[in-house]
Design a protein around this motif. Sequence first.
Motif, PDB file in Angstrom:
ATOM      1  N   UNK A 185       0.832  -1.211   0.000  1.00 38.74           N
ATOM      2  CA  UNK A 185       0.000   0.000   0.000  1.00 38.74           C
ATOM      3  C   UNK A 185       0.859   1.250   0.000  1.00 38.74           C
ATOM      4  N   UNK A 186       0.379   2.239  -0.715  1.00 36.75           N
ATOM      5  CA  UNK A 186       1.050   3.532  -0.782  1.00 36.75           C
ATOM      6  C   UNK A 186      -0.022   4.607  -0.619  1.00 36.75           C
ATOM      7  N   UNK A 187       0.224   5.542   0.276  1.00 32.92           N
ATOM      8  CA  UNK A 187      -0.722   6.636   0.500  1.00 32.92           C
ATOM      9  C   UNK A 187      -0.144   7.911  -0.106  1.00 32.92           C
ATOM     10  N   UNK A 188      -0.951   8.578  -0.891  1.00 36.04           N
ATOM     11  CA  UNK A 188      -0.545   9.860  -1.471  1.00 36.04           C
ATOM     12  C   UNK A 188      -1.534  10.930  -1.033  1.00 36.04           C
ATOM     13  N   UNK A 189      -0.983  12.089  -0.706  1.00 35.52           N
ATOM     14  CA  UNK A 189      -1.809  13.247  -0.342  1.00 35.52           C
ATOM     15  C   UNK A 189      -2.000  14.106  -1.580  1.00 35.52           C
ATOM     16  N   UNK A 190      -3.244  14.545  -1.789  1.00 37.65           N
ATOM     17  CA  UNK A 190      -3.552  15.403  -2.923  1.00 37.65           C
ATOM     18  C   UNK A 190      -4.808  16.197  -2.632  1.00 37.65           C
ATOM     19  N   UNK A 191      -5.165  17.048  -3.559  1.00 37.82           N
ATOM     20  CA  UNK A 191      -6.370  17.867  -3.402  1.00 37.82           C
ATOM     21  C   UNK A 191      -7.433  17.391  -4.382  1.00 37.82           C
ATOM     22  N   UNK A 192      -8.642  17.210  -3.847  1.00 36.79           N
ATOM     23  CA  UNK A 192      -9.800  16.904  -4.678  1.00 36.79           C
ATOM     24  C   UNK A 192     -10.773  18.061  -4.527  1.00 36.79           C
ATOM     25  N   UNK A 193     -11.000  18.747  -5.612  1.00 42.80           N
ATOM     26  CA  UNK A 193     -11.886  19.916  -5.590  1.00 42.80           C
ATOM     27  C   UNK A 193     -11.487  20.898  -4.498  1.00 42.80           C
ATOM     28  N   UNK A 194     -10.192  21.128  -4.357  1.00 42.82           N
ATOM     29  CA  UNK A 194      -9.684  22.112  -3.413  1.00 42.82           C
ATOM     30  C   UNK A 194      -9.523  21.622  -1.993  1.00 42.82           C
ATOM     31  N   UNK A 195      -9.972  20.400  -1.696  1.00 42.04           N
ATOM     32  CA  UNK A 195      -9.849  19.876  -0.341  1.00 42.04           C
ATOM     33  C   UNK A 195      -8.714  18.865  -0.266  1.00 42.04           C
ATOM     34  N   UNK A 196      -7.864  19.033   0.743  1.00 42.32           N
ATOM     35  CA  UNK A 196      -6.747  18.123   0.941  1.00 42.32           C
ATOM     36  C   UNK A 196      -7.261  16.774   1.450  1.00 42.32           C
ATOM     37  N   UNK A 237      -5.170   9.321  -0.369  1.00 42.86           N
ATOM     38  CA  UNK A 237      -5.720   8.133  -1.028  1.00 42.86           C
ATOM     39  C   UNK A 237      -4.703   7.023  -0.888  1.00 42.86           C
ATOM     40  N   UNK A 238      -5.191   5.864  -0.470  1.00 47.31           N
ATOM     41  CA  UNK A 238      -4.325   4.707  -0.282  1.00 47.31           C
ATOM     42  C   UNK A 238      -4.675   3.651  -1.322  1.00 47.31           C
ATOM     43  N   UNK A 239      -3.682   3.302  -2.129  1.00 52.15           N
ATOM     44  CA  UNK A 239      -3.824   2.273  -3.157  1.00 52.15           C
ATOM     45  C   UNK A 239      -2.567   1.416  -3.178  1.00 52.15           C
ATOM     46  N   UNK A 240      -2.670   0.261  -3.791  1.00 56.08           N
ATOM     47  CA  UNK A 240      -1.502  -0.572  -4.001  1.00 56.08           C
ATOM     48  C   UNK A 240      -0.576   0.125  -5.003  1.00 56.08           C
ATOM     49  N   UNK A 241       0.720  -0.090  -4.828  1.00 57.38           N
ATOM     50  CA  UNK A 241       1.735   0.569  -5.662  1.00 57.38           C
ATOM     51  C   UNK A 241       1.460   0.349  -7.159  1.00 57.38           C
ATOM     52  N   UNK A 242       1.039  -0.839  -7.529  1.00 55.02           N
ATOM     53  CA  UNK A 242       0.772  -1.123  -8.948  1.00 55.02           C
ATOM     54  C   UNK A 242      -0.303  -0.214  -9.523  1.00 55.02           C
ATOM     55  N   UNK A 243      -1.331   0.079  -8.727  1.00 53.42           N
ATOM     56  CA  UNK A 243      -2.372   0.979  -9.216  1.00 53.42           C
ATOM     57  C   UNK A 243      -1.849   2.401  -9.365  1.00 53.42           C
ATOM     58  N   UNK A 244      -1.001   2.839  -8.427  1.00 57.66           N
ATOM     59  CA  UNK A 244      -0.404   4.173  -8.576  1.00 57.66           C
ATOM     60  C   UNK A 244       0.444   4.244  -9.845  1.00 57.66           C
ATOM     61  N   UNK A 245       1.165   3.166 -10.161  1.00 56.25           N
ATOM     62  CA  UNK A 245       1.981   3.167 -11.383  1.00 56.25           C
ATOM     63  C   UNK A 245       1.099   3.323 -12.619  1.00 56.25           C
ATOM     64  N   UNK A 246      -0.047   2.649 -12.630  1.00 58.91           N
ATOM     65  CA  UNK A 246      -0.962   2.759 -13.770  1.00 58.91           C
ATOM     66  C   UNK A 246      -1.572   4.159 -13.829  1.00 58.91           C
ATOM     67  N   UNK A 247      -1.971   4.699 -12.681  1.00 61.63           N
ATOM     68  CA  UNK A 247      -2.515   6.063 -12.661  1.00 61.63           C
ATOM     69  C   UNK A 247      -1.477   7.075 -13.132  1.00 61.63           C
ATOM     70  N   UNK A 248      -0.213   6.868 -12.750  1.00 60.94           N
ATOM     71  CA  UNK A 248       0.864   7.736 -13.245  1.00 60.94           C
ATOM     72  C   UNK A 248       0.956   7.662 -14.768  1.00 60.94           C
ATOM     73  N   UNK A 249       0.809   6.463 -15.294  1.00 59.52           N
ATOM     74  CA  UNK A 249       0.874   6.259 -16.745  1.00 59.52           C
ATOM     75  C   UNK A 249      -0.319   6.925 -17.440  1.00 59.52           C
TER      76      UNK A 249
END
Length: 97
Positions: free
Chosen positions: A15-26, A29-41
């Motif tokens: 699992x990897x947790x990334x902090x980001x803003x959704x519609x201006x709110x911090x 999101x926690x996803x498996x590393x493989x999913x983050x790699x695909x989202x990056x792609x």
Amino acid sequence: MCNVFAGQDPRRYASETRRLRLNGQSTSIRLEHSFWMILDQIAASEGVTTPCFVSKLHSEVLELRGEPENFTSLLRCACLVFIESSATERPSLMAAE
């Protein structure tokens, strides 16, 4: 066959947790590393950063369907849609056998 799945590198499903803003709110999101790699792609193919892509996707879902019950599941399924659509653009390996 199961060795292909069972023998994969544990970092892929860590699992990897990334902090980001959704519609201006911090948020985080926690996803498996493989999913983050695909989202990056996916984000790179759209010419945006991953946080920008995820935020835009969230906004579009809100507009189409309202607040999703489980946004992380939606992200995982978006990755599957991307992989499936990419697979249909490539010739099938099974057809060559």
